[in-house]
Scaffold this active site. Structure first.
Site, PDB file in Angstrom:
ATOM      1  N   SER A  65      12.805 -23.533  22.601  1.00  0.00           N
ATOM      2  CA  SER A  65      12.237 -23.982  21.327  1.00  0.00           C
ATOM      3  C   SER A  65      12.313 -22.866  20.284  1.00  0.00           C
ATOM      4  CB  SER A  65      10.789 -24.434  21.532  1.00  0.00           C
ATOM      5  OG  SER A  65      10.044 -23.393  22.125  1.00  0.00           O
ATOM      6  N   HIS A 116      10.479 -12.631  30.939  1.00  0.00           N
ATOM      7  CA  HIS A 116       9.080 -13.020  31.168  1.00  0.00           C
ATOM      8  C   HIS A 116       8.665 -12.915  32.633  1.00  0.00           C
ATOM      9  CE1 HIS A 116       9.132 -15.472  27.152  1.00  0.00           C
ATOM     10  NE2 HIS A 116       9.094 -14.175  26.964  1.00  0.00           N
ATOM     11  N   ARG A 176       2.622 -24.616  39.475  1.00  0.00           N
ATOM     12  CA  ARG A 176       4.001 -24.521  38.964  1.00  0.00           C
ATOM     13  C   ARG A 176       4.964 -24.142  40.107  1.00  0.00           C
ATOM     14  NH1 ARG A 176       5.491 -26.092  33.618  1.00  0.00           N
ATOM     15  NH2 ARG A 176       7.288 -24.729  33.895  1.00  0.00           N
ATOM     16  N   ASP A 210      11.551 -19.068  36.742  1.00  0.00           N
ATOM     17  CA  ASP A 210      11.759 -19.906  37.926  1.00  0.00           C
ATOM     18  C   ASP A 210      12.815 -19.381  38.904  1.00  0.00           C
ATOM     19  OD1 ASP A 210      14.232 -20.583  36.669  1.00  0.00           O
ATOM     20  OD2 ASP A 210      13.374 -22.378  35.744  1.00  0.00           O
TER      21      ASP A 210
HETATM   22  P1  OAD Z   1       9.878 -24.635  25.567  1.00  0.00           P
HETATM   23  O1  OAD Z   1       9.214 -25.545  26.539  1.00  0.00           O
HETATM   24  O2  OAD Z   1       9.086 -24.125  24.426  1.00  0.00           O
HETATM   25  O3  OAD Z   1      11.153 -25.361  24.947  1.00  0.00           O
HETATM   26  C1  OAD Z   1      12.047 -26.077  25.741  1.00  0.00           C
HETATM   27  C2  OAD Z   1      13.215 -26.501  24.864  1.00  0.00           C
HETATM   28  O4  OAD Z   1      14.205 -27.056  25.710  1.00  0.00           O
HETATM   29  C3  OAD Z   1      12.867 -27.561  23.812  1.00  0.00           C
HETATM   30  O5  OAD Z   1      13.341 -27.130  22.545  1.00  0.00           O
HETATM   31  C4  OAD Z   1      13.625 -28.807  24.290  1.00  0.00           C
HETATM   32  O6  OAD Z   1      14.106 -29.588  23.224  1.00  0.00           O
HETATM   33  C5  OAD Z   1      14.767 -28.188  25.072  1.00  0.00           C
HETATM   34  N1  OAD Z   1      15.336 -29.017  26.132  1.00  0.00           N
HETATM   35  C6  OAD Z   1      14.740 -29.973  26.879  1.00  0.00           C
HETATM   36  N2  OAD Z   1      15.593 -30.480  27.780  1.00  0.00           N
HETATM   37  C7  OAD Z   1      16.762 -29.828  27.619  1.00  0.00           C
HETATM   38  C8  OAD Z   1      18.038 -29.890  28.263  1.00  0.00           C
HETATM   39  N3  OAD Z   1      18.260 -30.716  29.272  1.00  0.00           N
HETATM   40  N4  OAD Z   1      19.023 -29.068  27.826  1.00  0.00           N
HETATM   41  C9  OAD Z   1      18.800 -28.209  26.808  1.00  0.00           C
HETATM   42  N5  OAD Z   1      17.627 -28.095  26.172  1.00  0.00           N
HETATM   43  C10 OAD Z   1      16.616 -28.894  26.564  1.00  0.00           C
HETATM   44  O7  OAD Z   1      10.502 -23.458  26.433  1.00  0.00           O
HETATM   45  P2  OAD Z   1      10.859 -21.971  25.994  1.00  0.00           P
HETATM   46  O8  OAD Z   1      11.489 -21.947  24.657  1.00  0.00           O
HETATM   47  O9  OAD Z   1      11.589 -21.387  27.131  1.00  0.00           O
HETATM   48  O10 OAD Z   1       6.528 -18.130  28.503  1.00  0.00           O
HETATM   49  O11 OAD Z   1       9.439 -21.319  25.898  1.00  0.00           O
HETATM   50  C11 OAD Z   1       9.335 -19.945  25.650  1.00  0.00           C
HETATM   51  C12 OAD Z   1       8.219 -19.349  26.447  1.00  0.00           C
HETATM   52  O12 OAD Z   1       7.013 -20.027  26.156  1.00  0.00           O
HETATM   53  C13 OAD Z   1       8.377 -19.523  27.948  1.00  0.00           C
HETATM   54  O13 OAD Z   1       9.140 -18.494  28.516  1.00  0.00           O
HETATM   55  C14 OAD Z   1       6.995 -19.492  28.462  1.00  0.00           C
HETATM   56  C15 OAD Z   1       6.279 -20.245  27.371  1.00  0.00           C
HETATM   57  O14 OAD Z   1       5.010 -19.831  27.189  1.00  0.00           O
HETATM   58  C16 OAD Z   1       6.135 -17.614  29.683  1.00  0.00           C
HETATM   59  O15 OAD Z   1       6.203 -18.198  30.738  1.00  0.00           O
HETATM   60  C17 OAD Z   1       5.616 -16.248  29.583  1.00  0.00           C
END
Ligand code: OAD
Length: 239
Positions: free
Chosen positions: A190, A120, A71, A105
């Protein structure tokens, strides 16, 4: 999609703004999200929440490092995008502004945001599994050193894994900002991982106007006052 007149007015008159970001805000920088588009990240046949778990650190630390170094390798060529830069400008626009991220990041800070609450952790740091001494491993791929130069124990990434607690004080600070803001943005997440996702609920319950920015619907969507189904890098600069 347009920014409604009501939202424009809320934005122009807001005194305190809080923003929660997730992996989606870095997608346009080339950082892969974990979920979204009907996909979920898999690493060597393992779901990401298995390789990123506290139990994997105990069972196979070398493999966990391989995943995080991979990553970090992806991140090497990634720059902040228009969404990160826009949020960096917002910190000087409102009397109160708090940026809370689930991302590890470091791109918000690279864009100029100050005092980012990193719920995180940060993938460019490591800490000793014994004495907890912190190490900056930016630019070192694979990570170096591999063991603590003080006590000789193994290092691990300074990232909150599934099954672990958030960094002390981080959630409390974020919760206070969520409780006291009048406008709360949920951007690129998400909204499945708690307690982070709960911040939006706390904000709404305490009277904030809740705005979601995400091309896809999430479990939070129905609860928001306004949802913008667009990429963060396209819509945030329009504010
Ligand atoms: P996710 O990967 O679960 O969700 C990413 C979200 O971003 C999705 O709902 C997409 O639809 C949306 N998305 C994609 N492209 C986009 C864009 N250009 N603009 C806006 N939205 C967009 O990521 P997180 O919700 O951050 O934990 O996940 C939560 C945690 O789960 C993370 O912090 C990570 C993971 O396990 C750790 O690293 C500890």
């Amino acid at each position: 999609m347009q920014i409604s007149d009501e939202l424009k007015e809320k934005f122009q008159t807001a005194r305190s703004v809080c923003v929660l970001t997730g992996a989606g805000i870095s997608a346009e920088s080339g950082v892969p999200t974990f979920r979204g588009g009907g996909n979920s990240t898999v690493w060597k046949g393992m779901p990401f929440d298995q390789i990123s778990s506290a139990s994997m650190v105990r069972e196979n630390l070398a493999e966990v490092w391989e995943w995080f170094d991979y990553r970090r390798g992806v991140l090497k060529d990634c720059e902040p995008n228009a969404a990160h830069f826009t949020l960096a400008k917002w910190q000087d626009r409102f009397a109160g502004f708090t940026l809370v991220t689930q991302n590890i990041d470091g791109l918000h800070t690279a864009a100029g945001s100050r005092d980012v609450i990193e719920l995180h952790g940060n993938i460019q740091r490591a800490y000793c599994t014994n004495c907890e001494k912190r190490f900056d491993i930016r630019g070192k791929i694979p990570h170096v050193p591999e063991i603590c130069d003080d006590c000789g124990a193994n290092l691990r990434a300074d990232v909150v894994l599934f099954g672990e607690m958030l960094p002390p004080g981080a959630f409390e600070k974020a919760e206070k900002a969520a409780r006291n803001c009048d406008l709360f943005f949920v951007v690129g997440t998400s909204a499945l991982v708690y307690p982070a996702a709960g911040l939006a609920e706390i904000a709404k319950r305490n009277g904030a106007f809740l705005v979601e920015i995400n091309p896809e619907e999430t479990p939070m969507s129905g609860f928001c006052d306004f949802s913008i189904r667009m990429k963060a890098g396209r819509i945030l600069p329009a504010f």
